[in-house]
Design an enzyme around this catalytic site. Sequence first.
Site, PDB file in Angstrom:
ATOM      1  N   GLU A  21       0.828  -1.208   0.000  1.00  0.00           N
ATOM      2  CA  GLU A  21       0.000   0.000   0.000  1.00  0.00           C
ATOM      3  C   GLU A  21       0.863   1.260   0.000  1.00  0.00           C
ATOM      4  OE1 GLU A  21      -3.969  -0.481   2.333  1.00  0.00           O
ATOM      5  OE2 GLU A  21      -2.381  -1.469   3.498  1.00  0.00           O
ATOM      6  N   TYR A  53     -10.729  28.489   1.973  1.00  0.00           N
ATOM      7  CA  TYR A  53     -10.811  27.047   1.749  1.00  0.00           C
ATOM      8  C   TYR A  53      -9.649  26.554   0.913  1.00  0.00           C
ATOM      9  CZ  TYR A  53     -13.754  28.877  -2.093  1.00  0.00           C
ATOM     10  OH  TYR A  53     -14.260  29.590  -3.134  1.00  0.00           O
ATOM     11  N   GLU A  72      -6.902   6.739  10.631  1.00  0.00           N
ATOM     12  CA  GLU A  72      -7.180   7.513  11.847  1.00  0.00           C
ATOM     13  C   GLU A  72      -6.046   8.505  12.118  1.00  0.00           C
ATOM     14  OE1 GLU A  72      -9.148   3.443  12.467  1.00  0.00           O
ATOM     15  OE2 GLU A  72      -7.357   4.228  11.489  1.00  0.00           O
ATOM     16  N   LYS A  98     -10.597   5.390   1.817  1.00  0.00           N
ATOM     17  CA  LYS A  98      -9.649   4.694   0.937  1.00  0.00           C
ATOM     18  C   LYS A  98     -10.496   3.998  -0.123  1.00  0.00           C
ATOM     19  CE  LYS A  98      -6.018   2.516   2.558  1.00  0.00           C
ATOM     20  NZ  LYS A  98      -5.090   1.531   3.139  1.00  0.00           N
TER      21      LYS A  98
END
Length: 122
Positions: A21, A53, A72, A98
């Site tokens: 990954e 933004y 997390e 993901k």
Amino acid sequence: MSKIYLEDVKIYAYHGVLPEENIIGTNYILNLELRTDLWKAAESDDLNDTISYADINDIIHAEMKIKSKLLEHVAGRIISSIHNNFPQVTYIKLKVTKTAPPMQGEMKGASVELKKSFKSGN
């Protein structure tokens, strides 16, 4: 209280527990809500009276470049960085998805959502 949203921000990044990954990477979709007082900007039409933004988007992209094992951890870093740069923010909700998790079955993605409240002006 007013809100700013960044919706479906798509970023290619390299997060995950599995070594591949961190080599192959995948697309992530981020959705952000933050709360702050936007009424001064509503009256003044001055960028200095709000939170850009574009600046929030830059923070998200910078943090997504830092590899992490856990979504997390990524989300927590993004929330901390936004608040450190914009202490007038009183609440942040961030969902990180993901899009191609290495799991069996077909799915739109795997997500985590973190929410955090802050005292105004801290």
